[in-house]
Design a protein around this motif. Sequence first.
Motif, PDB file in Angstrom:
ATOM      1  N   GLU A   9       0.849  -1.193   0.000  1.00  0.00           N
ATOM      2  CA  GLU A   9       0.000   0.000   0.000  1.00  0.00           C
ATOM      3  C   GLU A   9       0.882   1.239   0.000  1.00  0.00           C
ATOM      4  OE1 GLU A   9      -2.331  -0.315   3.553  1.00  0.00           O
ATOM      5  OE2 GLU A   9      -3.512  -1.990   2.774  1.00  0.00           O
ATOM      6  N   LEU A  10       0.531   2.221  -0.814  1.00  0.00           N
ATOM      7  CA  LEU A  10       1.199   3.518  -0.840  1.00  0.00           C
ATOM      8  C   LEU A  10       0.235   4.546  -0.271  1.00  0.00           C
ATOM      9  CD1 LEU A  10       2.643   3.564  -4.488  1.00  0.00           C
ATOM     10  CD2 LEU A  10       3.698   2.633  -2.414  1.00  0.00           C
ATOM     11  N   ARG A  11       0.778   5.504   0.514  1.00  0.00           N
ATOM     12  CA  ARG A  11      -0.042   6.583   1.071  1.00  0.00           C
ATOM     13  C   ARG A  11       0.696   7.896   0.968  1.00  0.00           C
ATOM     14  NH1 ARG A  11       0.782   3.219   4.371  1.00  0.00           N
ATOM     15  NH2 ARG A  11       1.883   4.531   5.841  1.00  0.00           N
ATOM     16  N   ALA A  12      -0.054   8.922   0.661  1.00  0.00           N
ATOM     17  CA  ALA A  12       0.442  10.297   0.651  1.00  0.00           C
ATOM     18  C   ALA A  12      -0.805  11.176   0.733  1.00  0.00           C
ATOM     19  CB  ALA A  12       1.244  10.597  -0.613  1.00  0.00           C
ATOM     20  N   PRO A  13      -0.660  12.437   1.076  1.00  0.00           N
ATOM     21  CA  PRO A  13      -1.848  13.298   1.111  1.00  0.00           C
ATOM     22  C   PRO A  13      -2.602  13.242  -0.221  1.00  0.00           C
ATOM     23  CG  PRO A  13      -0.002  14.406   2.141  1.00  0.00           C
ATOM     24  CD  PRO A  13       0.543  13.156   1.513  1.00  0.00           C
ATOM     25  N   GLY A  14      -3.858  12.830  -0.160  1.00  0.00           N
ATOM     26  CA  GLY A  14      -4.684  12.728  -1.353  1.00  0.00           C
ATOM     27  C   GLY A  14      -4.489  11.457  -2.158  1.00  0.00           C
ATOM     28  N   LEU A  15      -3.675  10.517  -1.675  1.00  0.00           N
ATOM     29  CA  LEU A  15      -3.373   9.304  -2.432  1.00  0.00           C
ATOM     30  C   LEU A  15      -3.389   8.078  -1.534  1.00  0.00           C
ATOM     31  CD1 LEU A  15      -2.182   7.819  -5.010  1.00  0.00           C
ATOM     32  CD2 LEU A  15       0.034   8.201  -3.932  1.00  0.00           C
ATOM     33  N   THR A  16      -4.080   7.059  -1.996  1.00  0.00           N
ATOM     34  CA  THR A  16      -3.987   5.721  -1.423  1.00  0.00           C
ATOM     35  C   THR A  16      -4.024   4.762  -2.596  1.00  0.00           C
ATOM     36  OG1 THR A  16      -5.183   6.383   0.572  1.00  0.00           O
ATOM     37  CG2 THR A  16      -5.018   4.028   0.137  1.00  0.00           C
ATOM     38  N   ALA A  17      -3.028   3.881  -2.678  1.00  0.00           N
ATOM     39  CA  ALA A  17      -2.976   2.897  -3.759  1.00  0.00           C
ATOM     40  C   ALA A  17      -2.547   1.567  -3.162  1.00  0.00           C
ATOM     41  CB  ALA A  17      -1.991   3.338  -4.843  1.00  0.00           C
ATOM     42  N   ARG A  18      -3.070   0.487  -3.708  1.00  0.00           N
ATOM     43  CA  ARG A  18      -2.758  -0.839  -3.178  1.00  0.00           C
ATOM     44  C   ARG A  18      -2.751  -1.849  -4.321  1.00  0.00           C
ATOM     45  NH1 ARG A  18      -3.979  -4.091   1.878  1.00  0.00           N
ATOM     46  NH2 ARG A  18      -4.390  -6.183   1.119  1.00  0.00           N
ATOM     47  N   VAL A  19      -1.787  -2.764  -4.240  1.00  0.00           N
ATOM     48  CA  VAL A  19      -1.758  -3.930  -5.116  1.00  0.00           C
ATOM     49  C   VAL A  19      -1.723  -5.147  -4.200  1.00  0.00           C
ATOM     50  CG1 VAL A  19      -0.466  -5.203  -6.874  1.00  0.00           C
ATOM     51  CG2 VAL A  19      -0.650  -2.727  -7.026  1.00  0.00           C
ATOM     52  N   ASP A  20      -2.645  -6.068  -4.428  1.00  0.00           N
ATOM     53  CA  ASP A  20      -2.816  -7.213  -3.525  1.00  0.00           C
ATOM     54  C   ASP A  20      -1.941  -8.409  -3.831  1.00  0.00           C
ATOM     55  OD1 ASP A  20      -4.794  -6.168  -1.787  1.00  0.00           O
ATOM     56  OD2 ASP A  20      -6.275  -6.422  -3.366  1.00  0.00           O
ATOM     57  N   GLU A  21      -1.453  -8.565  -5.011  1.00  0.00           N
ATOM     58  CA  GLU A  21      -0.787  -9.799  -5.410  1.00  0.00           C
ATOM     59  C   GLU A  21       0.644  -9.577  -5.873  1.00  0.00           C
ATOM     60  OE1 GLU A  21      -1.117 -13.693  -5.618  1.00  0.00           O
ATOM     61  OE2 GLU A  21      -2.690 -12.714  -4.497  1.00  0.00           O
ATOM     62  N   ILE A  22       1.467  -8.965  -5.047  1.00  0.00           N
ATOM     63  CA  ILE A  22       2.895  -8.850  -5.356  1.00  0.00           C
ATOM     64  C   ILE A  22       3.529 -10.213  -5.080  1.00  0.00           C
ATOM     65  CG2 ILE A  22       5.049  -7.664  -4.804  1.00  0.00           C
ATOM     66  CD1 ILE A  22       3.020  -5.711  -5.898  1.00  0.00           C
ATOM     67  N   VAL A  23       4.482 -10.619  -5.899  1.00  0.00           N
ATOM     68  CA  VAL A  23       5.128 -11.917  -5.731  1.00  0.00           C
ATOM     69  C   VAL A  23       6.624 -11.710  -5.518  1.00  0.00           C
ATOM     70  CG1 VAL A  23       5.630 -14.143  -6.804  1.00  0.00           C
ATOM     71  CG2 VAL A  23       3.414 -13.050  -7.197  1.00  0.00           C
ATOM     72  N   ALA A  24       7.147 -12.337  -4.470  1.00  0.00           N
ATOM     73  CA  ALA A  24       8.597 -12.370  -4.229  1.00  0.00           C
ATOM     74  C   ALA A  24       9.044 -13.816  -4.359  1.00  0.00           C
ATOM     75  CB  ALA A  24       8.926 -11.845  -2.834  1.00  0.00           C
ATOM     76  N   TRP A  25      10.058 -14.033  -5.151  1.00  0.00           N
ATOM     77  CA  TRP A  25      10.585 -15.383  -5.330  1.00  0.00           C
ATOM     78  C   TRP A  25      11.621 -15.648  -4.262  1.00  0.00           C
ATOM     79  CZ3 TRP A  25       7.800 -18.358  -8.253  1.00  0.00           C
ATOM     80  CH2 TRP A  25       6.992 -17.760  -9.208  1.00  0.00           C
ATOM     81  N   VAL A  26      11.434 -16.702  -3.497  1.00  0.00           N
ATOM     82  CA  VAL A  26      12.326 -17.060  -2.403  1.00  0.00           C
ATOM     83  C   VAL A  26      13.682 -17.444  -2.981  1.00  0.00           C
ATOM     84  CG1 VAL A  26      12.688 -18.628  -0.470  1.00  0.00           C
ATOM     85  CG2 VAL A  26      10.389 -17.820  -1.017  1.00  0.00           C
ATOM     86  N   GLY A  27      14.748 -16.835  -2.428  1.00  0.00           N
ATOM     87  CA  GLY A  27      16.100 -17.146  -2.860  1.00  0.00           C
ATOM     88  C   GLY A  27      16.538 -16.414  -4.111  1.00  0.00           C
ATOM     89  N   ASP A  28      15.657 -15.643  -4.735  1.00  0.00           N
ATOM     90  CA  ASP A  28      15.997 -14.909  -5.944  1.00  0.00           C
ATOM     91  C   ASP A  28      16.531 -13.538  -5.555  1.00  0.00           C
ATOM     92  OD1 ASP A  28      16.267 -14.341  -8.608  1.00  0.00           O
ATOM     93  OD2 ASP A  28      14.137 -13.984  -8.973  1.00  0.00           O
ATOM     94  N   GLY A  29      17.192 -12.862  -6.464  1.00  0.00           N
ATOM     95  CA  GLY A  29      17.714 -11.523  -6.207  1.00  0.00           C
ATOM     96  C   GLY A  29      16.576 -10.511  -6.170  1.00  0.00           C
ATOM     97  N   ASP A  30      15.799 -10.525  -5.110  1.00  0.00           N
ATOM     98  CA  ASP A  30      14.614  -9.680  -5.025  1.00  0.00           C
ATOM     99  C   ASP A  30      14.920  -8.413  -4.238  1.00  0.00           C
ATOM    100  OD1 ASP A  30      11.938  -8.894  -5.310  1.00  0.00           O
ATOM    101  OD2 ASP A  30      11.185 -10.872  -4.804  1.00  0.00           O
ATOM    102  N   LEU A  31      13.933  -7.828  -3.645  1.00  0.00           N
ATOM    103  CA  LEU A  31      14.007  -6.533  -2.981  1.00  0.00           C
ATOM    104  C   LEU A  31      14.984  -6.494  -1.807  1.00  0.00           C
ATOM    105  CD1 LEU A  31      12.840  -3.685  -2.762  1.00  0.00           C
ATOM    106  CD2 LEU A  31      10.975  -4.653  -1.390  1.00  0.00           C
ATOM    107  N   VAL A  32      15.034  -7.532  -0.992  1.00  0.00           N
ATOM    108  CA  VAL A  32      15.868  -7.504   0.214  1.00  0.00           C
ATOM    109  C   VAL A  32      17.353  -7.353  -0.113  1.00  0.00           C
ATOM    110  CG1 VAL A  32      16.568  -8.798   2.264  1.00  0.00           C
ATOM    111  CG2 VAL A  32      14.147  -8.666   1.639  1.00  0.00           C
ATOM    112  N   PRO A  33      17.928  -8.161  -1.008  1.00  0.00           N
ATOM    113  CA  PRO A  33      19.345  -7.958  -1.340  1.00  0.00           C
ATOM    114  C   PRO A  33      19.622  -6.567  -1.907  1.00  0.00           C
ATOM    115  CG  PRO A  33      18.623 -10.088  -2.133  1.00  0.00           C
ATOM    116  CD  PRO A  33      17.396  -9.365  -1.665  1.00  0.00           C
ATOM    117  N   PHE A  34      18.688  -6.021  -2.662  1.00  0.00           N
ATOM    118  CA  PHE A  34      18.835  -4.668  -3.204  1.00  0.00           C
ATOM    119  C   PHE A  34      18.947  -3.659  -2.064  1.00  0.00           C
ATOM    120  CE2 PHE A  34      16.595  -0.733  -4.563  1.00  0.00           C
ATOM    121  CZ  PHE A  34      17.524  -0.285  -5.493  1.00  0.00           C
ATOM    122  N   LEU A  35      18.053  -3.734  -1.086  1.00  0.00           N
ATOM    123  CA  LEU A  35      18.089  -2.815   0.061  1.00  0.00           C
ATOM    124  C   LEU A  35      19.348  -3.020   0.899  1.00  0.00           C
ATOM    125  CD1 LEU A  35      14.336  -2.980   1.115  1.00  0.00           C
ATOM    126  CD2 LEU A  35      15.499  -1.087  -0.062  1.00  0.00           C
TER     127      LEU A  35
END
Length: 149
Positions: free
Chosen positions: A44-70
Amino acid sequence: MTSPDDDTDDRAGVTIRCQDNASVGVTFCDRIGVDAGAVHYAVELRAPGLTARVDEIVAWVGDGDLVPFLEDLAADFRGWDGERSRRTDDRDLMVSAVFRSGGYVGLTWTLRPWPRAAGGWSSSVTTWVESGEQLACLAADIRHFLAGE
């Protein structure tokens, strides 16, 4: 700033709030268990005047996903030139990062469900966090969230 959140149905989440404006934030929530090597969750994203949500994000276990990037961003706490970015394989979540003097990192979170469909939409917010330890904590919080810990 990140904070573990507890939803009323006992499913944990992680919220990232912007240092410059606490009303701007991103929440990782509603994690569904591992299925064929993938974790499904909502963002979910929030900002004044904005709310957006995507329900089905997929992270592949063991893949070079968001965590290694951060984690890589946190390791470069002294900064870098230009923009770095990572997106999910389905391209429905992207995060880009820029370094600002004073030791802050701007993370721009973009949701774009159905990226190949005509008439789709996208929405973005930028959260500013301290480089180094705060960014490392964010990576750890998201790692724990995705692992279901």
